[in-house]
Design a protein around this motif. Structure first.
Motif, PDB file in Angstrom:
ATOM      1  N   ASP A 250       0.816  -1.204   0.000  1.00  0.00           N
ATOM      2  CA  ASP A 250       0.000   0.000   0.000  1.00  0.00           C
ATOM      3  C   ASP A 250       0.852   1.256   0.000  1.00  0.00           C
ATOM      4  OD1 ASP A 250      -2.578  -1.262   2.286  1.00  0.00           O
ATOM      5  OD2 ASP A 250      -1.995  -1.804   0.253  1.00  0.00           O
ATOM      6  N   MET A 251       0.305   2.299  -0.610  1.00  0.00           N
ATOM      7  CA  MET A 251       0.877   3.643  -0.523  1.00  0.00           C
ATOM      8  C   MET A 251      -0.249   4.551  -0.050  1.00  0.00           C
ATOM      9  SD  MET A 251       3.100   3.661  -4.063  1.00  0.00           S
ATOM     10  CE  MET A 251       4.426   4.768  -3.544  1.00  0.00           C
ATOM     11  N   ALA A 252       0.078   5.531   0.757  1.00  0.00           N
ATOM     12  CA  ALA A 252      -0.983   6.320   1.377  1.00  0.00           C
ATOM     13  C   ALA A 252      -0.518   7.726   1.687  1.00  0.00           C
ATOM     14  CB  ALA A 252      -1.456   5.641   2.670  1.00  0.00           C
ATOM     15  N   TRP A 253      -1.500   8.561   1.975  1.00  0.00           N
ATOM     16  CA  TRP A 253      -1.261   9.898   2.490  1.00  0.00           C
ATOM     17  C   TRP A 253      -1.977  10.030   3.833  1.00  0.00           C
ATOM     18  CZ3 TRP A 253       2.039  13.360   0.392  1.00  0.00           C
ATOM     19  CH2 TRP A 253       2.443  13.146  -0.935  1.00  0.00           C
ATOM     20  N   TYR A 254      -1.267  10.553   4.791  1.00  0.00           N
ATOM     21  CA  TYR A 254      -1.814  10.908   6.092  1.00  0.00           C
ATOM     22  C   TYR A 254      -1.662  12.419   6.254  1.00  0.00           C
ATOM     23  CZ  TYR A 254      -1.863   6.022   7.674  1.00  0.00           C
ATOM     24  OH  TYR A 254      -2.121   4.681   7.832  1.00  0.00           O
ATOM     25  N   ARG A 255      -2.345  12.947   7.252  1.00  0.00           N
ATOM     26  CA  ARG A 255      -2.174  14.356   7.590  1.00  0.00           C
ATOM     27  C   ARG A 255      -2.288  14.555   9.093  1.00  0.00           C
ATOM     28  NH1 ARG A 255      -7.738  16.922   4.942  1.00  0.00           N
ATOM     29  NH2 ARG A 255      -9.208  16.105   6.514  1.00  0.00           N
ATOM     30  N   GLN A 256      -1.653  15.618   9.531  1.00  0.00           N
ATOM     31  CA  GLN A 256      -1.717  15.945  10.952  1.00  0.00           C
ATOM     32  C   GLN A 256      -1.804  17.456  11.107  1.00  0.00           C
ATOM     33  OE1 GLN A 256       1.500  14.397  13.361  1.00  0.00           O
ATOM     34  NE2 GLN A 256       0.235  14.532  15.215  1.00  0.00           N
ATOM     35  N   ALA A 257      -2.879  17.889  11.706  1.00  0.00           N
ATOM     36  CA  ALA A 257      -3.073  19.304  11.998  1.00  0.00           C
ATOM     37  C   ALA A 257      -2.583  19.586  13.415  1.00  0.00           C
ATOM     38  CB  ALA A 257      -4.545  19.667  11.854  1.00  0.00           C
ATOM     39  N   PRO A 258      -2.269  20.828  13.734  1.00  0.00           N
ATOM     40  CA  PRO A 258      -1.778  21.160  15.079  1.00  0.00           C
ATOM     41  C   PRO A 258      -2.772  20.725  16.148  1.00  0.00           C
ATOM     42  CG  PRO A 258      -1.408  22.992  13.601  1.00  0.00           C
ATOM     43  CD  PRO A 258      -2.235  21.989  12.834  1.00  0.00           C
ATOM     44  N   GLY A 259      -2.265  20.032  17.150  1.00  0.00           N
ATOM     45  CA  GLY A 259      -3.102  19.594  18.259  1.00  0.00           C
ATOM     46  C   GLY A 259      -3.973  18.397  17.971  1.00  0.00           C
ATOM     47  N   LYS A 260      -3.827  17.812  16.793  1.00  0.00           N
ATOM     48  CA  LYS A 260      -4.655  16.666  16.427  1.00  0.00           C
ATOM     49  C   LYS A 260      -3.776  15.457  16.115  1.00  0.00           C
ATOM     50  CE  LYS A 260      -8.584  19.270  14.610  1.00  0.00           C
ATOM     51  NZ  LYS A 260      -9.530  19.416  13.462  1.00  0.00           N
ATOM     52  N   GLN A 261      -4.411  14.290  16.155  1.00  0.00           N
ATOM     53  CA  GLN A 261      -3.680  13.073  15.814  1.00  0.00           C
ATOM     54  C   GLN A 261      -3.511  12.951  14.304  1.00  0.00           C
ATOM     55  OE1 GLN A 261      -5.838   9.805  17.623  1.00  0.00           O
ATOM     56  NE2 GLN A 261      -4.583   9.919  19.474  1.00  0.00           N
ATOM     57  N   ARG A 262      -2.491  12.243  13.926  1.00  0.00           N
ATOM     58  CA  ARG A 262      -2.290  11.958  12.509  1.00  0.00           C
ATOM     59  C   ARG A 262      -3.428  11.057  12.026  1.00  0.00           C
ATOM     60  NH1 ARG A 262       3.680  10.457  10.415  1.00  0.00           N
ATOM     61  NH2 ARG A 262       3.985  12.325  11.726  1.00  0.00           N
TER      62      ARG A 262
ATOM     63  N   ASP B 197     -10.201  23.456   6.867  1.00  0.00           N
ATOM     64  CA  ASP B 197     -10.003  22.274   7.718  1.00  0.00           C
ATOM     65  C   ASP B 197      -9.042  21.268   7.104  1.00  0.00           C
ATOM     66  OD1 ASP B 197     -13.362  21.978   9.187  1.00  0.00           O
ATOM     67  OD2 ASP B 197     -11.638  23.257   9.660  1.00  0.00           O
ATOM     68  N   ASP B 198      -8.721  21.408   5.844  1.00  0.00           N
ATOM     69  CA  ASP B 198      -7.735  20.527   5.214  1.00  0.00           C
ATOM     70  C   ASP B 198      -6.307  20.953   5.527  1.00  0.00           C
ATOM     71  OD1 ASP B 198      -9.885  20.445   2.345  1.00  0.00           O
ATOM     72  OD2 ASP B 198      -9.641  18.871   3.855  1.00  0.00           O
ATOM     73  N   SER B 199      -6.143  22.092   6.156  1.00  0.00           N
ATOM     74  CA  SER B 199      -4.793  22.569   6.490  1.00  0.00           C
ATOM     75  C   SER B 199      -4.123  21.607   7.456  1.00  0.00           C
ATOM     76  CB  SER B 199      -4.865  23.967   7.121  1.00  0.00           C
ATOM     77  OG  SER B 199      -5.397  24.903   6.217  1.00  0.00           O
ATOM     78  N   ALA B 200      -2.927  21.186   7.112  1.00  0.00           N
ATOM     79  CA  ALA B 200      -2.199  20.205   7.914  1.00  0.00           C
ATOM     80  C   ALA B 200      -0.853  19.935   7.255  1.00  0.00           C
ATOM     81  CB  ALA B 200      -2.981  18.903   8.028  1.00  0.00           C
ATOM     82  N   VAL B 201      -0.034  19.192   7.958  1.00  0.00           N
ATOM     83  CA  VAL B 201       1.156  18.619   7.331  1.00  0.00           C
ATOM     84  C   VAL B 201       0.745  17.266   6.754  1.00  0.00           C
ATOM     85  CG1 VAL B 201       3.506  17.786   7.652  1.00  0.00           C
ATOM     86  CG2 VAL B 201       2.701  19.790   8.920  1.00  0.00           C
ATOM     87  N   TYR B 202       1.022  17.073   5.484  1.00  0.00           N
ATOM     88  CA  TYR B 202       0.650  15.842   4.801  1.00  0.00           C
ATOM     89  C   TYR B 202       1.879  14.950   4.667  1.00  0.00           C
ATOM     90  CZ  TYR B 202      -3.979  17.572   3.700  1.00  0.00           C
ATOM     91  OH  TYR B 202      -5.284  18.013   3.802  1.00  0.00           O
ATOM     92  N   TYR B 203       1.702  13.693   5.060  1.00  0.00           N
ATOM     93  CA  TYR B 203       2.795  12.736   5.073  1.00  0.00           C
ATOM     94  C   TYR B 203       2.522  11.590   4.097  1.00  0.00           C
ATOM     95  CZ  TYR B 203       4.114  14.919   9.509  1.00  0.00           C
ATOM     96  OH  TYR B 203       4.484  15.819  10.486  1.00  0.00           O
ATOM     97  N   CYS B 204       3.537  11.249   3.369  1.00  0.00           N
ATOM     98  CA  CYS B 204       3.490  10.079   2.504  1.00  0.00           C
ATOM     99  C   CYS B 204       3.838   8.844   3.338  1.00  0.00           C
ATOM    100  CB  CYS B 204       4.505  10.276   1.377  1.00  0.00           C
ATOM    101  SG  CYS B 204       4.644   8.902   0.240  1.00  0.00           S
ATOM    102  N   ASN B 205       3.180   7.747   3.038  1.00  0.00           N
ATOM    103  CA  ASN B 205       3.383   6.501   3.779  1.00  0.00           C
ATOM    104  C   ASN B 205       3.436   5.338   2.788  1.00  0.00           C
ATOM    105  OD1 ASN B 205       1.613   4.024   4.856  1.00  0.00           O
ATOM    106  ND2 ASN B 205       2.774   4.839   6.583  1.00  0.00           N
TER     107      ASN B 205
END
Length: 115
Positions: free
Chosen positions: A33-45, A88-96
């Motif tokens: 699998d390949m995926a995208w996650y995101r994490q906003a300030p104060g929230k879980q990934r 609300d989509d604002s976040a750091v987006y991480y590749c996985n």
């Protein structure tokens, strides 16, 4: 050494679009699998979207109909097309990337959506 190199983040106005890409640098045997996650300030990934090696995709309810994940297996690259962006989509987006043996993470790319 394996690295996931993300690009495409930035600042965009609400209802705008961004396109993220993640290149797997180095050799990973047996990518699943390949995926995208995101994490906003104060929230879980959180998982945004995942795509299997066969091309089946699933999405978080919050992005269904707006985001599209795709991959190019020959280039070891995964993409995320993001449309109709919301603040609300604002976040750091991480590749996985998941292989038979390991899970790999990128360093993240910032996405900021202004209202």
């Amino acid at each position: 050494q394996v690295r996931l190199v993300e690009s495409g983040g930035g600042l965009v106005q609400a209802e705008g679009s961004l396109w993220l890409s993640c290149l797997v640098s180095g050799t990973i045997i047996g990518i699943n699998d390949m995926a995208w996650y995101r994490q906003a300030p104060g929230k879980q990934r959180e998982l945004v979207a995942r795509i299997t090696d066969g091309g089946s995709a699933n999405y978080a309810d919050s992005v269904k109909g707006r985001f599209t994940i795709s991959r190019n297996n020959a280039k070891n690259t995964v993409y995320l097309q993001m449309n109709s962006l919301k603040p609300d989509d604002s976040a750091v987006y991480y590749c996985n990337v998941r292989s038979i043996w390991n899970i790999y993470w990128g360093q993240g790319t910032q996405v900021t959506v202004s209202s």
